[in-house]
Scaffold this active site. Structure first.
Site, PDB file in Angstrom:
ATOM      1  N   HIS A  32       0.834  -1.197   0.000  1.00 38.85           N
ATOM      2  CA  HIS A  32       0.000   0.000   0.000  1.00 38.85           C
ATOM      3  C   HIS A  32       0.871   1.251   0.000  1.00 38.85           C
ATOM      4  CE1 HIS A  32      -2.342  -3.316   1.681  1.00 38.85           C
ATOM      5  NE2 HIS A  32      -3.423  -2.692   1.308  1.00 38.85           N
ATOM      6  N   HIS A  72      -2.102  -0.815   7.124  1.00 42.03           N
ATOM      7  CA  HIS A  72      -1.720  -1.149   5.752  1.00 42.03           C
ATOM      8  C   HIS A  72      -0.595  -0.239   5.264  1.00 42.03           C
ATOM      9  CE1 HIS A  72      -5.053   1.736   5.662  1.00 42.03           C
ATOM     10  NE2 HIS A  72      -4.436   2.277   4.643  1.00 42.03           N
ATOM     11  N   PRO A 121      -6.247  -4.826  10.879  1.00 36.00           N
ATOM     12  CA  PRO A 121      -7.699  -4.839  11.022  1.00 36.00           C
ATOM     13  C   PRO A 121      -8.139  -3.461  11.537  1.00 36.00           C
ATOM     14  CG  PRO A 121      -6.710  -6.815  11.981  1.00 36.00           C
ATOM     15  CD  PRO A 121      -5.590  -5.838  11.685  1.00 36.00           C
ATOM     16  N   ASP A 161      -9.482   6.892   7.462  1.00 37.41           N
ATOM     17  CA  ASP A 161     -10.932   6.868   7.306  1.00 37.41           C
ATOM     18  C   ASP A 161     -11.522   5.533   7.752  1.00 37.41           C
ATOM     19  OD1 ASP A 161     -11.686   9.453   6.077  1.00 37.41           O
ATOM     20  OD2 ASP A 161     -10.322   8.816   4.488  1.00 37.41           O
ATOM     21  N   HIS A 266      -4.098   3.134  -3.371  1.00 42.03           N
ATOM     22  CA  HIS A 266      -4.234   2.559  -2.028  1.00 42.03           C
ATOM     23  C   HIS A 266      -3.477   1.251  -1.849  1.00 42.03           C
ATOM     24  CE1 HIS A 266      -6.065   1.160   1.706  1.00 42.03           C
ATOM     25  NE2 HIS A 266      -6.240   0.018   1.093  1.00 42.03           N
ATOM     26  N   GLU A 415     -18.057  -3.906  24.400  1.00 37.49           N
ATOM     27  CA  GLU A 415     -17.223  -5.102  24.523  1.00 37.49           C
ATOM     28  C   GLU A 415     -15.996  -5.017  23.612  1.00 37.49           C
ATOM     29  OE1 GLU A 415     -20.406  -5.151  23.580  1.00 37.49           O
ATOM     30  OE2 GLU A 415     -21.502  -5.886  25.319  1.00 37.49           O
ATOM     31  N   PHE A 441     -21.244 -12.677  24.225  1.00 38.08           N
ATOM     32  CA  PHE A 441     -20.806 -11.400  23.657  1.00 38.08           C
ATOM     33  C   PHE A 441     -19.302 -11.376  23.365  1.00 38.08           C
ATOM     34  CE2 PHE A 441     -24.716  -9.839  26.058  1.00 38.08           C
ATOM     35  CZ  PHE A 441     -25.526 -10.052  24.951  1.00 38.08           C
ATOM     36  N   ASP A 473     -32.892 -15.875  29.908  1.00 36.36           N
ATOM     37  CA  ASP A 473     -32.567 -14.836  28.916  1.00 36.36           C
ATOM     38  C   ASP A 473     -32.654 -15.367  27.488  1.00 36.36           C
ATOM     39  OD1 ASP A 473     -32.381 -12.483  30.317  1.00 36.36           O
ATOM     40  OD2 ASP A 473     -30.223 -12.614  30.648  1.00 36.36           O
ATOM     41  N   HIS A 477     -28.819 -14.909  24.305  1.00 37.96           N
ATOM     42  CA  HIS A 477     -27.809 -14.747  25.343  1.00 37.96           C
ATOM     43  C   HIS A 477     -27.089 -16.044  25.696  1.00 37.96           C
ATOM     44  CE1 HIS A 477     -29.661 -10.887  25.560  1.00 37.96           C
ATOM     45  NE2 HIS A 477     -28.946 -10.489  26.580  1.00 37.96           N
ATOM     46  N   ARG A 524     -23.319 -19.107  35.312  1.00 40.45           N
ATOM     47  CA  ARG A 524     -24.232 -18.249  36.073  1.00 40.45           C
ATOM     48  C   ARG A 524     -24.783 -19.030  37.267  1.00 40.45           C
ATOM     49  NH1 ARG A 524     -30.159 -17.433  35.880  1.00 40.45           N
ATOM     50  NH2 ARG A 524     -30.576 -15.379  36.763  1.00 40.45           N
TER      51      ARG A 524
END
Lengths: 673, 673
Positions: A32, A72, A121, A161, A266, A415, A441, A473, A477, A524
């Site tokens: 790049h 990059h 990433p 961006d 790019h 998260e 999650f 839940d 969940h 739980r």
């Protein structure tokens, strides 16, 4: 030197970066070039006039951190590292993106000296920097004293961006604004181009207004090549209590007559013809690549002297601090002592056998609270689920804009930013960060978890509510595929402890593992605290799996039942049912599948004798991967569908996680094997 | 009715919702009463004065959509559905969160009439609604004609603090602002409380300013219980070209003397005493639960008449439209014809055998372009990687604020919002949405992919750059664990086609699958187009795995080599090496592991005869799960570490993905088995 000469030198410094990037990409025929060409000026100003670092000692504790979130553009960073005297040679630049080189496609922490974090990433570098700033603010508040600013540095980043479009950067920006992390200074490479074309296609928001809304100072530089304006903006940013975003209007592919301002600059080489034209355009020697003029080399290399002087001064400060603040200095040393964790074994709580038992999330909370007073670097929180995740350190303050000394972090319902910030905290050094949410999650956090594993960071994820056992839940969940998904991540360890004592042992293993992250999967619901020799349990957990109960008699068992987490109690009960039938049954608890798989064959075969093919693995999660342990003749009791909303006892019955169902499965195998 | 009486009735309507939620949670001893108590007034105004829907026909195409993004407040939605006459009874409310009830812990699409999308994981409803608005804008632009507004409805949602903190909502908000989706009206339940306490702990940004920066109209209502103000704000929102966020200051747990404005109202039953006090406070009958006053019932039920009249009117409009716009009507019908996909087989491109071949991403692009002209509902794009993902439909316009007729979407670098928006597009009906990015970035999308699978939506993910085969970009961009992670998701199908023709067949299977999403894993690098009978290939792909080449001779083969994607060519070559040694070798291509596993035993055993235990599976991804197919006696050639940055041919060599290495592995098995 006259102003003209200096400007000329300055320009040539910038063009050196540009052309090294162009040449690196051209040689590799991959990469790049456009971003480094557009951002070279801001990078040159930052690295020459502001960045406080010591190329000969990339690990100096009080260095400024530089994050190339737009990863990059890696050649930009490699060029800077080479020019300022890190152990990155011109040959390394020529080996860009080749096997075994220290100049891979995207910057990799631990792979190249001076690379502070792995990026590529998008959004990750942005959010990781926020974690670094959290760490810096915390350590500064804990250790700095009048006249002794041991921690006195900035976190700089170049963000693009793509970084700003990713949701994780918004989460992190909002958190940074709330926490008033004034040491954050992000240069936004505002080049109006993304891969599909103009940013107008998809990104028309008012970025400055958005960051102001999040509590950031926003500065705008209308020409990113105007070095004086860049320097002035950075100087302003350094003197503000808020995090700063400096938006610099740049030109992707600057200097390339046909590709400047084009998406084609790019992610592909300019091509030989365009490289020639670019050299011409920038006044660069024709037909020579990887050119570093002598005066440019000398100019950049001054970073070494500046760095050596800065570190010496800091060393003197630390020596005086040791004299005047001996207690704090001891704490400081403890924070940075890699062996600190080796002393925690004696701190681990011991839970007596108890049929009623407790949820492993509750045990985890107790372990955390037992360790926190003795581990100065243990620091973390939850993504707004602290009461459920049991992640609060009792009696400890919140880390907040009003008080950075606190070790309890409040991440909000974020998260992803939490996971990236944990990476930044770990990278900053000395801290052992942890973060909690529901296991389901973990999906939101995955890109950052992956980077923790890739970087080999000691980060602990406290994932509670780890199965359909969370009950009412419901399926949104209830994790199903998550244990499999996390176990498939290289260098991540997933522990799913069976009871309170296994939870303590799992925490111990996580603490003692310096080279990678650990995810805890915790219940739980209550699970019995099993009656077993504690030493055997701890040794077994440290090996990922062990015989937790064995049938009477000599020789191999007839059946092996393998369980993890809350299913171990079920499996133990199933073994009793089988024993009543006269079936010699072994029960294996396997809290960490990948750790068990990594044991030498002798141990594995002792736990799972190859001759015993009647094996049933039981886990309230996807069955994937259990065949490795059950073999072709075995069976897996798992769940390969989404769960349901109901009290958990009913779900366990409905989905076949009962001692009777497990025993029946084993009997079926015995009949057919 | 006097104003006083009306107000009293209005108040009692609102209190009915509140108390049904309180009672539902109390009966279940589980759930979230606080949100419905605080948001009941806005919900009542929206559902009585604005929402255009037909409870007797929840599938009416031109209904307004209502999304409860704060899905934990599910009792609010269930109360509204019951009261307005959907097939949700009072007994269903009493069975909240119980096995088999239609009132699960969080709203589930397909499970409860009137639930437009599954919510609970925060931010998802917000972003899914944006997808619905994209679909509505697109269909309106394509089909509405003067006097014939076939598509003329709004997308409403109630969103909470958690939704706004999640990054996915920022991505979606920015996209919605860019696209000027004026039919979006989101009511923000601004109650200042999250699970850990005050939102001041972690969420101090200026939300209104942030949304304005993203191009939204923001309206503020200082008292969320002021029904006139709520109605006025919604009316303003409906008349603006921008998406609207109405921030309503509410009180979590409104009416509960001790829990209002407290985090404790969020996620647990109020408790019997507090329920009693709440009834008293709201002027509700003491000691009776699930009370619906007759006049309240009658008032809410008027939704049925209104809905029936609205749908009748719309039916008339459609009939006239058929007469005046027959071509468009045919297109409209085609869009909504579930059998439209059955006619695509003849449109599939056929790729002749070719040793050089092409990348499967390139084949995918050709297939997409072959299908797009014949499938009116095919619509999608990429998260800023269209040139790499080959997701553009040639000659088709961009979907943009200036032109909603285009079918090429520009999602920006927002994988997560893309995935959630795809869900919304699929839910809206008629569209077959697809979205592209690199396979490694499926991580960013996972929470929304999971919901697509749970809801059983036909969504296609075009994941290119599917292994270390992408080469120089290095480990940050090379998926390793992703195939395993995606395969573990219930009801998601992952196809990794071996060549161009398998790619076409995989698209066909994805199109024909109405009940769930499909992920394509496609190569960056060229792969040979294999010489094989096309009918056999298509039949084999449709079963997930098949014999693509078999050694000469009768009876079972000595060795079975199993490959997927780019490794099939390697395995075919390995088979030739083994054949040269005189080893009778079968090659199985298994483009969709989970689909193959779902075939009846007879087929599976025909492809993988149980007697043949010498099996080698080869895939450039995590080995996890392959043991199910190789058995205890087999071997897996995979990669359980992160990749590296280098040209892909070198990586394939270094990591052992060569015909010679595979053949040697098979020989080793033959020696020991």
């Amino acid at each position: 030197m006259t102003t003209d000469e200096r400007q000329t030198l300055e320009q040539r410094c910038i063009n050196t970066i540009r052309m090294l990037a162009v040449d690196g990409v051209e040689r590799a025929q991959s990469g790049h070039p456009g971003m480094p060409m557009g951002a070279a000026a801001m990078a040159s100003v930052l690295w020459q006039d502001f960045l406080r670092h010591h190329p000969a000692n990339p690990a100096w504790l009080d260095r400024d951190r530089f994050v190339l979130s737009a990863g990059h553009g890696s050649m930009l960073l490699y060029a800077l590292l080479h020019l300022t005297g890190y152990d990155v040679s011109l040959d390394d630049l020529k080996n860009f993106r080749q096997w075994g080189s220290c100049t891979p496609g995207h910057p990799e922490y631990g792979h190249t000296p001076g690379v502070e974090t792995t990026t590529g990433p998008l959004g990750q570098g942005f959010a990781t920097g926020v974690g670094m700033a959290i760490a810096a603010a915390h350590k500064a508040a804990r250790f700095n004293r009048p006249g002794y600013n041991l921690v006195d540095h900035y976190i700089y980043a170049i963000v693009g961006d793509g970084d700003l479009m990713e949701g994780v950067s918004q989460e992190a920006a909002s958190l940074a604004g709330t926490l008033k992390l004034g040491r954050l200074i992000y240069l936004y490479d505002d080049n109006h181009i993304s891969i599909e074309g103009s940013t107008d296609l998809a990104f028309t928001e008012d970025r400055a207004a958005r960051f102001r809304a999040c509590g950031w100072q926003v500065l705008e530089v209308s020409d990113g090549n105007d070095t004086a304006a860049v320097a002035a903006a950075i100087a302003v940013a350094r003197n503000d209590e808020r995090p700063s975003l400096i938006a610099l209007r740049t030109r992707i592919g600057f200097g390339s007559p046909h590709k400047q301002d084009c998406a084609s600059a790019h992610g592909e080489p300019l091509g030989a013809d365009e490289v020639r034209l670019t050299r011409e355009c920038l006044g660069w020697p024709a037909d020579r690549d990887f050119v570093v003029p002598d005066d440019v080399a000398a100019q950049f290399l001054r970073a070494r002297e500046r760095g050596a002087a800065a570190e010496r001064e800091w060393d003197d400060k630390l020596a005086a601090y040791r004299r005047d603040h001996p207690d704090l200095a001891r704490e400081w040393d403890e924070l940075h002592d890699p062996d600190a964790v080796s002393r925690i074994a004696e701190e681990l709580p011991v839970f007596p056998p108890d049929e009623k038992g407790m949820a492993t999330r509750a045990a985890s909370g107790k372990v955390l609270n037992a360790l926190a007073p003795r581990l100065a670097g243990l620091m973390g929180g939850s993504a707004d689920l602290a009461p459920s995740n049991k992640t609060l350190i009792d009696g400890e303050a919140d880390f907040s804009a009003a008080d950075y000394t606190g070790r309890n972090l409040r991440f909000g319902v974020r998260e992803h930013a939490m996971a990236a910030a944990l990476n930044g905290m770990a990278l900053h050094g000395g801290l052992i960060p942890y973060g909690g949410t529901f296991l389901v999650f973990s999906d939101y956090m995955k890109p950052a978890i992956r980077l923790a594993a890739m970087m080999g960071l000691r980060v602990i994820y406290v994932f509670t509510h780890d199965s359909i056992g969370l009950g009412e839940d419901g399926p949104t969940h209830q994790p199903v595929e998550h244990l499999a998904a996390l176990r498939a991540v290289p260098n991540l360890r997933v522990f799913r402890p069976a009871d309170a004592n296994e939870t303590a042992a799992a925490w111990k293993a996580a603490m003692e593992r310096a080279a990678g992250p650990t995810a805890m999967a915790l219940t739980r619901q209550n699970v019995p605290t099993i009656d077993i020799n504690l030493e055997a349990l701890r040794a077994g957990v440290a090996r990922g799996g062990y015989v937790i109960a064995d049938g009477d008699g000599d020789g191999d068992p007839e059946v092996i039942l393998i369980g993890t987490g809350s299913e171990v109690a079920i499996v133990l009960e199933a073994a009793r049912l089988l024993a009543a039938d006269g079936v010699r049954t072994r029960v294996v608890s396997m809290p960490c599948r990948e750790l068990f798989a990594a044991q030498e064959r002798g141990y594995r075969d002792a736990v799972l004798p190859p001759a015993v093919t009647c094996r049933v693995a039981v886990e309230a999660g996807a069955t994937m991967g259990w065949e490795r342990f059950t073999g072709s003749g075995g069976a897996v009791v798992g769940i390969d569908r989404f769960g349901a909303s109901a009290p958990y006892q009913e779900l366990y019955r409905r989905f076949g996680f009962t001692p009777a169902a497990v025993a029946e499965r084993a009997r079926g195998l015995l009949r057919t094997n």
